[in-house]
Design a protein around this motif. Structure first.
Motif: not given
Ligand code: G1P
Length: 293
Positions: A132, A173, A194, A232
């Motif tokens: 990410l 998460g 969350k 999710q």
């Molecule tokens: C996503 C994931 C989450 C993780 C996070 C990290 O959430 O769903 O499990 O902990 O990235 O940044 P988001 O930030 O897209 O809401």
């Protein structure tokens, strides 16, 4: 023999609502930290871990992301004519080799799990990485390389973790650790997306780096919407953690949440401080704008 991970999925379809209006026409992941877009940091981290194929799951702004990683003949010719070798090297550094990038389209913003599922055909039947790009991680070894190393020893799936304050569990998460592991690899019993602080199984949060077995796709396809009404990734991983090897690894490096303007500002300052040509001037400027006590 060490197991390598050849493919990485980079979900970049997010609407970037926290960066409006900057993210209106420019995808959030192309916003810079100093002079490099966020997405390129993630690609470089993946490359350092041995990844050879980069699968971008895009929504709006796909063309701009393609352009960033493609060769631009006119720009290269312009810089070459000026003899600007530093700029030439910087632009060349962004280019992905032909055939090493692939694009999957997420037509609707249905969640991270849905974005990963969109890459199913491009990944095929092999373990793969997910990064990410909002999470900017600096570590030695880099985070994904560490996960690949652990995956080589343990097999199964492996995710990176960081401790977060109890009050912040609802942003992440959060994993449930089954036992103290060996050599830093914690066997995981489950995870939840969350959770309210009162219900969080730990303070160890997922920080956007995953190595997943391809069996995740069948679980994702079977998922119903979870937190926030979205499909999710964490929910599908929770199912997998009950049935297969699943490890977490604490990340010990520096982490910036560049999904928010404050995280991006901090990352920019921290990265600029590491650059000898920027450091002194930045320090003087910071002193100038900091009120004396
Ligand atoms: C996503 C994931 C989450 C993780 C996070 C990290 O959430 O769903 O499990 O902990 O990235 O940044 P988001 O930030 O897209 O809401």
């Amino acid at each position: 023999m060490a197991i390598s991970v050849r493919k990485a999925v980079l979900p970049v379809a997010g609407m970037g609502t926290r960066f409006l209006p900057a993210s209106k026409a420019v995808p959030k992941v192309l916003l810079p930290v100093v002079d490099k877009p966020l997405i390129q940091y993630a690609v470089e981290e993946a490359r350092a871990a041995g990844v050879e194929e980069f699968i971008f799951v895009t929504g709006r702004g796909e063309a701009t992301i393609r352009d960033h990683f493609g060769h631009d003949e006119a720009l290269a010719a312009y810089l070459a004519a000026r003899g600007d070798n530093a700029a030439l090297a910087a632009t060349a550094g962004a280019v992905l080799a032909p055939g090493s990038d692939a694009f999957a389209r997420q037509e609707e913003p249905l969640g991270l799990g849905h974005a990963v599922l969109c890459a199913r055909d491009l990944v095929g039947d092999e373990p793969f990485a997910v990064l990410l790009p909002d999470e900017l991680l600096f570590g030695d070894p880099p985070c994904l390389a560490e996960l690949v190393g652990i995956h080589g020893r343990t097999g199964g799936s492996v995710v990176a973790l960081a401790e977060v304050p109890q009050r912040e569990t609802g942003r992440y998460g959060i994993v449930q650790v089954a036992a103290e592991g060996e050599d830093g690899a914690l066997p995981l019993a489950g995870m939840v997306e969350k959770p309210d602080p009162a219900r969080a199984p730990s303070r160890l949060a997922l920080i956007g780096r995953y190595i997943l077995q391809p069996g995740i796709f069948a679980r994702l396809a079977a998922q119903t919407p979870g937190a926030g009404g979205e499909i999710q990734l964490t929910d599908a991983m929770a199912v997998m953690a009950r049935e297969e090897q699943f490890h977490g690894v604490r990340f010990n490096g520096r982490r910036f949440d560049c999904g928010s303007p404050m995280g991006a500002i901090q990352a920019t300052i921290a990265c600029a401080m590491e650059r000898p040509e920027l450091r002194q001037e930045l320090l003087s400027f910071l002193r100038e704008v900091t009120p004396s006590p």
